[in-house]
Motif scaffolding. Sequence first.
Motif, PDB file in Angstrom:
ATOM      1  N   ASN A   1       0.798  -1.227   0.000  1.00  0.00           N
ATOM      2  CA  ASN A   1       0.000   0.000   0.000  1.00  0.00           C
ATOM      3  C   ASN A   1       0.830   1.275   0.000  1.00  0.00           C
ATOM      4  N   GLN A   2       2.031   1.246   0.574  1.00  0.00           N
ATOM      5  CA  GLN A   2       2.773   2.487   0.736  1.00  0.00           C
ATOM      6  C   GLN A   2       4.201   2.455   0.199  1.00  0.00           C
ATOM      7  N   GLY A   3       4.676   1.292  -0.227  1.00  0.00           N
ATOM      8  CA  GLY A   3       6.056   1.174  -0.679  1.00  0.00           C
ATOM      9  C   GLY A   3       6.334   1.964  -1.945  1.00  0.00           C
ATOM     10  N   ASP A   4       7.540   2.518  -2.023  1.00  0.00           N
ATOM     11  CA  ASP A   4       7.945   3.227  -3.238  1.00  0.00           C
ATOM     12  C   ASP A   4       8.472   2.205  -4.243  1.00  0.00           C
ATOM     13  N   ASP A   5       8.893   2.684  -5.404  1.00  0.00           N
ATOM     14  CA  ASP A   5       9.366   1.782  -6.458  1.00  0.00           C
ATOM     15  C   ASP A   5      10.509   0.896  -5.972  1.00  0.00           C
ATOM     16  N   ALA A   6      11.476   1.490  -5.300  1.00  0.00           N
ATOM     17  CA  ALA A   6      12.643   0.727  -4.845  1.00  0.00           C
ATOM     18  C   ALA A   6      12.231  -0.383  -3.879  1.00  0.00           C
ATOM     19  N   ALA A   7      11.343  -0.074  -2.957  1.00  0.00           N
ATOM     20  CA  ALA A   7      10.905  -1.070  -1.981  1.00  0.00           C
ATOM     21  C   ALA A   7      10.129  -2.191  -2.666  1.00  0.00           C
ATOM     22  N   LEU A   8       9.273  -1.834  -3.616  1.00  0.00           N
ATOM     23  CA  LEU A   8       8.503  -2.860  -4.324  1.00  0.00           C
ATOM     24  C   LEU A   8       9.402  -3.713  -5.212  1.00  0.00           C
ATOM     25  N   MET A   9      10.379  -3.085  -5.859  1.00  0.00           N
ATOM     26  CA  MET A   9      11.255  -3.833  -6.747  1.00  0.00           C
ATOM     27  C   MET A   9      12.257  -4.705  -5.990  1.00  0.00           C
ATOM     28  N   ALA A  10      12.341  -4.530  -4.681  1.00  0.00           N
ATOM     29  CA  ALA A  10      13.177  -5.413  -3.863  1.00  0.00           C
ATOM     30  C   ALA A  10      12.517  -6.779  -3.693  1.00  0.00           C
ATOM     31  N   ILE A  11      11.228  -6.856  -3.955  1.00  0.00           N
ATOM     32  CA  ILE A  11      10.506  -8.127  -3.875  1.00  0.00           C
ATOM     33  C   ILE A  11      10.916  -8.977  -5.076  1.00  0.00           C
ATOM     34  N   PRO A  12      11.297 -10.224  -4.856  1.00  0.00           N
ATOM     35  CA  PRO A  12      11.673 -11.083  -5.986  1.00  0.00           C
ATOM     36  C   PRO A  12      10.532 -11.186  -7.009  1.00  0.00           C
ATOM     37  N   GLY A  13      10.868 -11.015  -8.277  1.00  0.00           N
ATOM     38  CA  GLY A  13       9.885 -11.115  -9.353  1.00  0.00           C
ATOM     39  C   GLY A  13       9.176  -9.820  -9.674  1.00  0.00           C
TER      40      GLY A  13
ATOM     41  N   GLU B   1       7.593 -15.578   0.607  1.00  0.00           N
ATOM     42  CA  GLU B   1       8.922 -16.003   1.042  1.00  0.00           C
ATOM     43  C   GLU B   1       9.779 -14.801   1.433  1.00  0.00           C
ATOM     44  N   TYR B   2       9.653 -13.724   0.673  1.00  0.00           N
ATOM     45  CA  TYR B   2      10.374 -12.487   0.970  1.00  0.00           C
ATOM     46  C   TYR B   2       9.955 -11.954   2.341  1.00  0.00           C
ATOM     47  N   ALA B   3       8.659 -11.981   2.620  1.00  0.00           N
ATOM     48  CA  ALA B   3       8.155 -11.514   3.917  1.00  0.00           C
ATOM     49  C   ALA B   3       8.628 -12.432   5.036  1.00  0.00           C
ATOM     50  N   ARG B   4       8.576 -13.736   4.799  1.00  0.00           N
ATOM     51  CA  ARG B   4       8.987 -14.696   5.830  1.00  0.00           C
ATOM     52  C   ARG B   4      10.484 -14.620   6.113  1.00  0.00           C
ATOM     53  N   ALA B   5      11.250 -14.166   5.133  1.00  0.00           N
ATOM     54  CA  ALA B   5      12.704 -14.033   5.311  1.00  0.00           C
ATOM     55  C   ALA B   5      13.076 -12.704   5.958  1.00  0.00           C
ATOM     56  N   GLY B   6      12.081 -11.930   6.350  1.00  0.00           N
ATOM     57  CA  GLY B   6      12.366 -10.659   7.022  1.00  0.00           C
ATOM     58  C   GLY B   6      12.574  -9.505   6.065  1.00  0.00           C
ATOM     59  N   PHE B   7      12.041  -9.618   4.847  1.00  0.00           N
ATOM     60  CA  PHE B   7      12.121  -8.563   3.830  1.00  0.00           C
ATOM     61  C   PHE B   7      13.561  -8.258   3.444  1.00  0.00           C
ATOM     62  N   LYS B   8      14.377  -9.292   3.412  1.00  0.00           N
ATOM     63  CA  LYS B   8      15.779  -9.147   3.011  1.00  0.00           C
ATOM     64  C   LYS B   8      15.929  -9.682   1.605  1.00  0.00           C
TER      65      LYS B   8
END
Length: 124
Positions: A56-68, A105-112
């Motif tokens: 809901n609030q992430g910027d482009d960089a934060a969203l693009m950190a998500i795999p895929g 999986e990204y969320a479960r890994a602590g958003f790393k």
Amino acid sequence: MKFFVCLLSVLVLSCGIGAAQGTTKSKAPPKPSAKVEAVAKTMTADQKAQLLNLLNQGDDAALMAIPGIGEVRAAAIKKARPYSGVTDVLGVSGIGEGTFAGMVEYARAGFKKPEKKAAAKPAP
């Protein structure tokens, strides 16, 4: 002259009403499959809340950190906001069960970001 003013007024009002009706319609997110529901249940409540906040609030960089998720999908995620639940993102074009599983999986890994493996050195 009055006829033209009245006709113009009717046209303007009908266009305004049509435009207003078009903006109030919202596409309901698709009902998640049993597989998606099962994957979503693997997250803790805190992880779901953080992922929902990111969507809901992430910027482009934060969203693009998500795999895929690249530029195009990040823009589509932002355009489809707001989301009331994490599975609502499945309504975004290009986001399917596989991409959603990667988000979980990204969320479960602590958003790393996953670490990239170093290239193997050729044998001497």
